[in-house]
Design a protein around this motif. Structure first.
Motif, PDB file in Angstrom:
ATOM      1  N   THR A 119     -13.307 -11.787   0.448  1.00  0.00           N
ATOM      2  CA  THR A 119     -11.956 -11.306   0.752  1.00  0.00           C
ATOM      3  C   THR A 119     -11.388 -12.054   1.952  1.00  0.00           C
ATOM      4  OG1 THR A 119     -12.696  -9.676   2.341  1.00  0.00           O
ATOM      5  CG2 THR A 119     -12.711  -9.010   0.039  1.00  0.00           C
ATOM      6  N   GLU A 145      -7.036   9.915  -4.735  1.00  0.00           N
ATOM      7  CA  GLU A 145      -7.143   9.190  -6.012  1.00  0.00           C
ATOM      8  C   GLU A 145      -7.635  10.118  -7.112  1.00  0.00           C
ATOM      9  OE1 GLU A 145      -7.458   7.649  -3.199  1.00  0.00           O
ATOM     10  OE2 GLU A 145      -5.975   6.085  -3.598  1.00  0.00           O
ATOM     11  N   PRO A 202      -7.496  -4.543   1.928  1.00  0.00           N
ATOM     12  CA  PRO A 202      -6.894  -3.697   0.894  1.00  0.00           C
ATOM     13  C   PRO A 202      -7.868  -3.445  -0.252  1.00  0.00           C
ATOM     14  CG  PRO A 202      -5.327  -5.347   1.596  1.00  0.00           C
ATOM     15  CD  PRO A 202      -6.622  -5.664   2.290  1.00  0.00           C
ATOM     16  N   PHE A 203      -7.832  -2.236  -0.780  1.00  0.00           N
ATOM     17  CA  PHE A 203      -8.848  -1.838  -1.748  1.00  0.00           C
ATOM     18  C   PHE A 203      -8.797  -2.633  -3.054  1.00  0.00           C
ATOM     19  CE2 PHE A 203      -9.114   1.699   1.166  1.00  0.00           C
ATOM     20  CZ  PHE A 203     -10.474   1.936   1.204  1.00  0.00           C
ATOM     21  N   GLU A 204      -7.617  -3.204  -3.372  1.00  0.00           N
ATOM     22  CA  GLU A 204      -7.534  -4.018  -4.589  1.00  0.00           C
ATOM     23  C   GLU A 204      -8.500  -5.199  -4.512  1.00  0.00           C
ATOM     24  OE1 GLU A 204      -4.974  -3.411  -2.636  1.00  0.00           O
ATOM     25  OE2 GLU A 204      -3.539  -2.195  -3.774  1.00  0.00           O
ATOM     26  N   GLN A 205      -8.719  -5.693  -3.289  1.00  0.00           N
ATOM     27  CA  GLN A 205      -9.549  -6.900  -3.136  1.00  0.00           C
ATOM     28  C   GLN A 205     -11.045  -6.616  -3.298  1.00  0.00           C
ATOM     29  OE1 GLN A 205      -8.700  -9.152   0.423  1.00  0.00           O
ATOM     30  NE2 GLN A 205      -6.493  -8.890   0.193  1.00  0.00           N
ATOM     31  N   TYR A 252      -9.891   5.698   0.584  1.00  0.00           N
ATOM     32  CA  TYR A 252      -9.901   5.738  -0.872  1.00  0.00           C
ATOM     33  C   TYR A 252     -10.709   6.947  -1.323  1.00  0.00           C
ATOM     34  CZ  TYR A 252      -9.814   4.091  -5.678  1.00  0.00           C
ATOM     35  OH  TYR A 252      -9.582   3.990  -7.025  1.00  0.00           O
ATOM     36  N   MET A 303       0.839  -1.202   0.000  1.00  0.00           N
ATOM     37  CA  MET A 303       0.000   0.000   0.000  1.00  0.00           C
ATOM     38  C   MET A 303       0.876   1.254   0.000  1.00  0.00           C
ATOM     39  SD  MET A 303      -3.529   0.413   2.014  1.00  0.00           S
ATOM     40  CE  MET A 303      -4.364  -0.636   0.840  1.00  0.00           C
ATOM     41  N   ARG A 330      -9.507   0.319  -8.351  1.00  0.00           N
ATOM     42  CA  ARG A 330      -8.210   0.482  -9.021  1.00  0.00           C
ATOM     43  C   ARG A 330      -7.349   1.348  -8.117  1.00  0.00           C
ATOM     44  NH1 ARG A 330      -7.868   0.921 -15.468  1.00  0.00           N
ATOM     45  NH2 ARG A 330      -5.703   0.682 -14.901  1.00  0.00           N
ATOM     46  N   THR A 331      -6.162   0.830  -7.766  1.00  0.00           N
ATOM     47  CA  THR A 331      -5.289   1.619  -6.907  1.00  0.00           C
ATOM     48  C   THR A 331      -4.101   2.153  -7.707  1.00  0.00           C
ATOM     49  OG1 THR A 331      -4.251  -0.446  -6.261  1.00  0.00           O
ATOM     50  CG2 THR A 331      -5.882   0.474  -4.755  1.00  0.00           C
ATOM     51  N   ASP A 332      -4.183   2.013  -9.043  1.00  0.00           N
ATOM     52  CA  ASP A 332      -3.070   2.473  -9.887  1.00  0.00           C
ATOM     53  C   ASP A 332      -3.434   3.756 -10.635  1.00  0.00           C
ATOM     54  OD1 ASP A 332      -5.001   1.378 -11.474  1.00  0.00           O
ATOM     55  OD2 ASP A 332      -3.624   0.311 -12.799  1.00  0.00           O
TER      56      ASP A 332
END
Lengths: 41, 300, 416
Positions: B91, B219, B232-235, B215, A1, B239-241
């Motif tokens: 998750t 962003e 974690p937000f990806e799960q 989040y 993270m 989109r964390t990118d």
């Protein structure tokens, strides 16, 4: 993270400058190659 | 936040401050408005989909039946007939339900992309779509990093459909339909400043319950909707990118360059044409004359 | 030209234009036989599309908001039209006499390409009746790259129309109009090249905000520069291909001596070689800068290598080889390959590598392809009409609009 790490945004500059030199040299050869016939005739 | 992101955000903050000074004249006229948004606490969401029902009823869209339609079985995206959807994710921390809708970005890509300002960032924050301006080019759909605007392809006069944060209800002093319908207080409505304080307080008082990230704080340059999560937000389908740069910034250099080019290039081109003008006529060669001469050569 | 033929009576001019509108024999050529059915079907599909919506004929979905009409007709078509500004720069700004015989036809090609390919934008607009909104100020979305591109298309079409207009004036034997219109040429050229520079790169800048959607091998913050540089050799390649085709099928209308046309062609080949050489190194530089070495081993990596080596470097080397050995065949192959390369590049950015992770892949329907072809074929029809009736090429004596003794063709029709 989230992390606190150093990111070098100029990491690839060295390679890029090498490519630039290659380009300039190759460009001379490229143009000389094309113009070869003009000299002969 | 890493160092690079910090520098970027600081730069944006400086730019905003500089912009604010010039805008100060306008804001003195009326009470300065703060951007509003909604905080989603995914640990509180039970997946009842009341928000979907309320949204559909508030905007005259087909109303889903959460009891029978089994829509949670697959991960869905919003559509031209559903401005918001709730998805279920399995998750590390078990089942998590996540509401999805327009994020109402601080600096929306869709509004920057719109060549008629049909997609508009209102003063209080909601991003709305105006049918009388839109030409249906769908550049907003290309630009939105969250893939939110949807088009009614099957209609001769398609509309762009997306959450407008119940703009019509806000103007009547009401809260968004989804917020009022939520039975578990998973949705909190307020200004982003207040919401950030609430969100931080929840994380600090329950440090083991939440992932230490909000989040939407940064962003895509910061959004109106904020999310708290236990995993974690990806799960849970985020989109964390996307980065922390506001999306309009990506076209800034190009758009800034346009007037510069328009000053410089014509002068350069005209100057060149005068430098190469051997007969001093000042105009270009007349192709008509050329046509005659080449033909003449051909004839011989 | 004799002084008595100042301006023909208006009625005579109309009759002349009416006669010129009629198709000329031979009518049943293979091109007509193939293109007419396609155009008819394309028109029917378009009527259907405007009644029942885009969804009724296209495979557009919520992940792919732009399809082949944008990706092929608009974005690629406009790149292919780059020859007009490249040659205008050469002939009017650098004043290279050598390319004068093809300047008129190249500008015509550019004009028609913009009318039809930029015009194809309208087909994909959901609400085309609002198209004038950014022009009339409802609203001026000057924060948008597309606003810029839209205005530039409009202004460039007008500039190109005025650049073409002296030839039309010549055809109508309007001498005063010719002089007035011709006097504006240099100004229009300067204006047009500036517009071209900005909207060719602007088409690339459209995709800057799609950063998270385009495959990392194709996304770059320098897309605008890549689009501009590639439009130079794409435009030149199209001039070469167009010249080859018209040399074959419109032979009787073109009076460029063989030696001169060869000199022009090889000059263009050399220009294309140098531009694509620079472009190839641009691509390499951006690859090094992004440093996605790990992606090269994937399927996308291979596709990227096909584009960079097979469709960028190869045509570049072929141009050089063709120039060195003065081989028409090699130069023509290089031009076709080069066009294919730019086509693939534009489709990659706008469709293929766009939303590459999406499960809702977009494949055009047969109807979309027919409409795309219709746009191209109608353009070819209109182009053929113009070049067979007006002096866009240096004419062989027999085919001139003005007969040998200076009597304009308009007059001959009138008296006949």
């Amino acid at each position: 993270m989230e992390s606190f790490t150093y990111v070098n945004i100029f990491e690839t500059k060295g390679l890029e400058y090498i490519l630039l030199i290659c380009f300039l040299i190759l460009f001379v050869f490229f143009v000389r190659y094309m113009n070869a016939t003009e000299k002969r005739t | 936040m890493d160092r690079r992101n910090f520098l970027k955000t600081a730069g944006v903050a400086c730019a905003t401050a500089a912009g604010a000074r010039s805008a100060a004249a306008d804001t003195q006229e009326h009470k300065p408005e703060e951007f509003i948004g909604v905080l989603v606490d995914t640990t509180r969401c039970i997946g009842c989909r009341s928000c979907e029902v309320a949204c559909a009823m508030a905007h005259n869209m087909p109303v889903p039946d959460p009891k029978t339609d089994g829509a949670l079985e697959a991960v869905r995206t919003t559509s031209e007939t559903a401005w918001t959807v709730v998805n279920r994710f399995d998750t590390d921390a078990g089942e998590v339900f996540v509401k999805k809708q327009c994020m109402h970005c601080w600096q929306p890509a869709c509004a920057a992309a719109c060549l008629t300002n049909a997609m508009k960032k209102t003063e209080t924050g909601p991003v709305i779509w105006q049918s009388d301006k839109c030409m249906g080019c769908r550049y907003c759909m290309i630009s939105c990093p969250f893939d939110i605007p949807k088009c009614e392809y099957d209609h001769w006069n398609p509309r762009i459909q997306k959450c407008n944060l119940c703009w019509e209800r806000l103007q009547e002093g009401q809260r968004p339909a989804c917020v009022t319908s939520c039975p578990t207080d998973a949705l909190t409505f307020g200004t982003k400043r207040e919401l950030m304080e609430i969100a931080r307080k929840r994380i600090y008082t329950n440090p083991d319950k939440y992932v230490h990230k909000i989040y939407g704080e940064f962003e895509a340059g910061g959004t109106g909707w904020l999310y708290l999560s236990a995993v974690p937000f990806e799960q849970i389908g985020f989109r964390t990118d996307l980065g922390t740069t506001p999306y309009p910034e990506y076209t800034r250099d190009f758009l800034y360059a346009v007037p510069v080019v328009f000053f410089g290039l014509p002068a350069l081109l005209y100057g060149l044409s005068q430098l190469t003008d051997r007969d001093g006529s000042g105009t270009g060669p007349d192709p008509k004359v050329v046509a005659e001469t080449t033909d003449h050569q051909a004839a011989h | 030209m004799s002084a008595t033929h100042t301006s023909p009576p208006v009625q005579g001019t109309f009759r002349f234009i009416w006669n010129e509108m009629k198709p000329r024999p031979p009518f049943w050529t293979p091109f007509n036989m193939i293109s007419i059915p396609i155009i008819v079907v394309g028109m029917v599909i378009l009527v259907y599309r405007f009644i029942y919506g885009l969804g009724s004929v296209t495979n557009l979905n919520q992940d792919y908001a732009w399809g082949v009409w944008k990706g092929f007709n608009v974005i690629t078509g406009v790149a292919f039209a780059g020859g007009a500004y490249a040659l205008c720069f050469t002939v009017y700004v650098m004043r290279l006499e050598k390319y004068k015989p093809i300047i008129r036809v190249t500008v015509l090609n550019g004009f028609l390409a913009y009318v039809f390919y930029a015009g194809a934008l309208i087909l994909e607009l959901g609400r085309p009746w609002n198209i004038l909104n950014p022009i009339i100020g409802n609203d001026f979305g000057y924060n948008s790259v597309l606003f810029l591109v839209a205005w530039h298309f409009l202004l460039y079409i007008i500039a190109q129309f005025l650049e073409v207009s002296p030839v039309v004036a010549e055809w109508l034997d309007a001498k005063k109009a010719y002089r007035v219109l011709y006097a504006m040429t240099l100004g229009l050229v300067v204006f047009g090249i500036t517009l071209s520079f900005l909207h060719q790169s602007g088409l690339g800048a459209l995709f800057l905000m799609a950063k998270p959607k385009i495959h990392p091998l194709w996304f770059s913050e320098f897309i605008p520069i890549l689009f501009f540089v590639s439009s130079i050799f794409a435009g030149i390649s199209l001039v070469i291909v167009e010249g080859t085709l018209s040399g074959r099928y419109l032979k009787e209308h073109i009076g460029i001596p063989e030696a001169q046309s060869r000199a022009i062609l090889f000059g263009l080949a050399k220009g294309a070689a140098i531009a694509s050489f620079a472009y190839y190194f641009f691509k390499l530089l951006l690859f090094l800068h992004e440093g996605h070495w790990d992606l090269l081993g994937t399927g996308w990596g291979l596709w990227y290598l096909v584009e960079v080596f097979g469709l960028t470097l190869l045509p570049c080397l072929l141009f050089a080889l063709g120039y060195r050995h003065r081989s028409l065949g090699i130069v023509q192959t290089a031009a076709w390959l080069s066009l294919l390369g730019v086509l693939i590049n534009r489709l990659n950015v706008s469709l293929i590598a766009f939303n590459w992770e999406s499960v809702n892949r977009y494949y055009p329907t047969w109807m979309e392809i027919v409409v795309s072809l219709t746009v191209v074929l109608v353009e070819v029809w209109v182009f053929r009409w113009f070049v067979t009736r007006m002096n866009f090429y240096p004419r062989p004596r027999a085919a001139r609009a003005h007969t040998a003794d200076g009597v304009p063709a308009a007059r001959l029709v009138e008296t006949a």
